[in-house]
Scaffold this active site. Structure first.
Site, PDB file in Angstrom:
ATOM      1  N   HIS A 130       0.793  -1.234   0.000  1.00 52.22           N
ATOM      2  CA  HIS A 130       0.000   0.000   0.000  1.00 52.22           C
ATOM      3  C   HIS A 130       0.828   1.290   0.000  1.00 52.22           C
ATOM      4  O   HIS A 130       0.500   2.254   0.698  1.00 52.22           O
ATOM      5  CB  HIS A 130      -0.951   0.006   1.194  1.00 52.22           C
ATOM      6  CG  HIS A 130      -2.038  -1.037   1.114  1.00 52.22           C
ATOM      7  ND1 HIS A 130      -2.502  -1.550  -0.066  1.00 52.22           N
ATOM      8  CD2 HIS A 130      -2.753  -1.650   2.097  1.00 52.22           C
ATOM      9  CE1 HIS A 130      -3.448  -2.438   0.178  1.00 52.22           C
ATOM     10  NE2 HIS A 130      -3.620  -2.522   1.476  1.00 52.22           N
ATOM     11  N   HIS A 205      -9.691   2.117  -0.119  1.00 46.19           N
ATOM     12  CA  HIS A 205      -9.646   0.991   0.817  1.00 46.19           C
ATOM     13  C   HIS A 205     -10.768   1.075   1.865  1.00 46.19           C
ATOM     14  O   HIS A 205     -10.536   0.816   3.051  1.00 46.19           O
ATOM     15  CB  HIS A 205      -8.265   0.945   1.479  1.00 46.19           C
ATOM     16  CG  HIS A 205      -7.846  -0.410   1.933  1.00 46.19           C
ATOM     17  ND1 HIS A 205      -8.506  -1.107   2.921  1.00 46.19           N
ATOM     18  CD2 HIS A 205      -6.853  -1.222   1.509  1.00 46.19           C
ATOM     19  CE1 HIS A 205      -7.908  -2.269   3.099  1.00 46.19           C
ATOM     20  NE2 HIS A 205      -6.905  -2.370   2.259  1.00 46.19           N
ATOM     21  N   GLU A 342     -11.551  -3.687  -3.427  1.00 44.94           N
ATOM     22  CA  GLU A 342     -10.610  -2.690  -3.949  1.00 44.94           C
ATOM     23  C   GLU A 342     -10.365  -2.915  -5.436  1.00 44.94           C
ATOM     24  O   GLU A 342      -9.723  -3.899  -5.803  1.00 44.94           O
ATOM     25  CB  GLU A 342      -9.284  -2.797  -3.189  1.00 44.94           C
ATOM     26  CG  GLU A 342      -9.427  -2.825  -1.684  1.00 44.94           C
ATOM     27  CD  GLU A 342      -8.250  -3.543  -1.004  1.00 44.94           C
ATOM     28  OE1 GLU A 342      -7.103  -3.388  -1.431  1.00 44.94           O
ATOM     29  OE2 GLU A 342      -8.492  -4.284  -0.049  1.00 44.94           O
TER      30      GLU A 342
HETATM   31  C1  GLA Z   1      -5.258  -5.188   2.012  1.00 45.11           C
HETATM   32  C2  GLA Z   1      -4.486  -6.442   2.016  1.00 45.11           C
HETATM   33  C3  GLA Z   1      -4.618  -7.148   3.315  1.00 45.11           C
HETATM   34  C4  GLA Z   1      -4.310  -6.233   4.467  1.00 45.11           C
HETATM   35  C5  GLA Z   1      -5.181  -4.994   4.371  1.00 45.11           C
HETATM   36  C6  GLA Z   1      -4.841  -3.964   5.405  1.00 45.11           C
HETATM   37  O1  GLA Z   1      -6.527  -5.270   1.617  1.00 45.11           O
HETATM   38  O2  GLA Z   1      -4.819  -7.297   0.945  1.00 45.11           O
HETATM   39  O3  GLA Z   1      -3.757  -8.264   3.342  1.00 45.11           O
HETATM   40  O4  GLA Z   1      -2.960  -5.890   4.446  1.00 45.11           O
HETATM   41  O5  GLA Z   1      -5.019  -4.390   3.147  1.00 45.11           O
HETATM   42  O6  GLA Z   1      -4.888  -4.462   6.693  1.00 45.11           O
END
Ligand code: GLA
Length: 381
Positions: A130, A205, A342
């Site tokens: 991210h 997100h 997402e």
């Molecule tokens: C994303 C990832 C997860 C986790 C979340 C945040 O969606 O795919 O594995 O890291 O973000 O907690």
């Protein structure tokens, strides 16, 4: 100049023109100061049905979505916090943020582009997640500009990421526009330009629970995913490069299925439950054309969420890392009590350029990155 909601309404009434557009409005309030002393702002957008969307300039973040249930009762269906300190705390797992520069994982925090290797922060075991550390897009403060025109209202956020920020090449000019219409559709349009070749993957997100944020589980929600294939992952959640059929696995959501029905079959895998990228069926749709990617239904409240996008993939994350930390109104955000949907290119695309069926994530000077995602809310009787 700021106007209160009542003032806006009186102004419209005095003109005697109550058209749908007249109800669309945006108000702006202070949300305190970030640790760095920057003013956080919240913009609230309301449509004629009374649906409300709240957006914050830090992280161009979706912090609230009030939508009606089948009886018209509003509830806020996204996770978040009541103050800026909550968003800056460790309890914030990317709630509602604009995620990037590269949302999802990049293996070992590095990639090679045009023969040059770039190193990124490794914040998820051996991998980059991210967008990195202190200056990923969810943590920086964007400029927010509210608008109210042609019957729709929203907020346009802009941010210039300097060359080399979080290790990514190129100065990048980014825009994320949230637009709410009177059909209870929230549209997110992303665009970006770079002065050097770079990689990127922007997404939102938001964590949804259509019973209201803080409801105990997401396992009772029924999900449909328009995907025949998914991208399997290794022990560190890095995509292996395969596109595997969902058929015969707990990842087959082509027929609407309760999230909790098969999730335990995945609990002991590296994903710990649902945390996978799905290869969306685009059925011959042209590039940029919007297709339905997912539909989430809460049978109890009747609220529905349809996700529509022009992107090739969607990460369905079922809240396996939630541990009960308190969010808005002091409500605990329990294990598997929300999901994120997402829209994006496939995870680790920077290291999979040239792999058959994989997605392109390279942005070159003179080109423009665009991405549209619509969260369309409704009710089922
Ligand atoms: C994303 C990832 C997860 C986790 C979340 C945040 O969606 O795919 O594995 O890291 O973000 O907690």
């Amino acid at each position: 100049m700021r106007r209160s909601t009542l003032q806006c309404l009186l102004f419209v009434v005095s003109l005697g023109m109550i058209a749908p557009a007249a109800f669309a409005k945006v108000t702006e309030t202070d949300f305190g100061k970030t640790k760095d002393g920057v003013e956080a702002k919240v913009f609230e957008v309301t449509n004629k049905n009374g649906m409300k969307v709240r957006l914050m300039n830090r992280g161009a973040t979706l912090i609230g979505v009030d939508v009606p249930d089948r009886d018209g009762k509003l509830a806020d269906v996204v996770f978040g916090f009541d103050d800026i300190a909550g968003y800056e705390s460790k309890a914030n797992s990317y709630f509602g943020c604009t995620t990037g520069r590269y949302a999802n994982r990049i293996a070992k925090g590095k990639f090679t582009l045009d023969g040059k290797e770039y190193k990124l922060f490794t914040n998820d075991g051996p991998n980059h997640l991210h967008g990195g550390n202190g200056e990923s897009l969810d943590k920086v403060v964007w400029d927010g500009m509210p608008f109210d025109k042609d019957g729709v209202s929203g907020v346009e956020f802009t941010y210039t990421s300097p060359d080399g920020q979080e290790g990514y090449p190129g100065k990048q000019e980014m825009r994320v526009t949230f637009t709410l219409n009177d059909k209870n559709e929230l549209k997110i349009d992303y665009s970006a330009k770079s002065d050097k070749p770079t990689v990127l993957n922007l997404t939102n997100h938001a964590y949804f629970n259509l019973g209201g944020a803080g409801s105990p589980t997401i396992n009772d929600h029924v999900l449909k995913l328009n995907a025949d294939k998914y991208t399997p992952v290794d022990d560190t959640l890095i995509t292996t490069g395969e596109l595997a059929p969902v058929e015969g696995t707990p990842l087959d959501f082509r027929t609407p299925t309760a999230i909790g029905k098969r999730v335990d079959q995945l609990t002991k895998t590296s994903a710990l439950g649902y945390d996978h990228n799905f290869v969306l069926n685009r059925d011959g749709a042209a590039e940029g054309e919007l297709v339905e990617a997912a539909k989430l239904v809460d049978p109890k409240s009747g609220r529905t969420l349809t996700v529509i996008t022009d992107q090739p993939g969607i990460q369905f994350y079922g809240g396996n890392f939630l541990t009960g930390n308190k969010g808005k109104g002091g409500k605990p955000y329990a294990y598997r009590s929300a999901c994120a949907l997402e829209t994006q290119v496939f995870p680790d695309s920077p290291n999979k350029q040239g792999v058959e069926g994989w997605t392109d994530c390279v942005l070159r000077p003179g080109d423009e990155y665009t991405h549209t995602c619509v969260y369309a809310f409704g009710v089922e009787k």
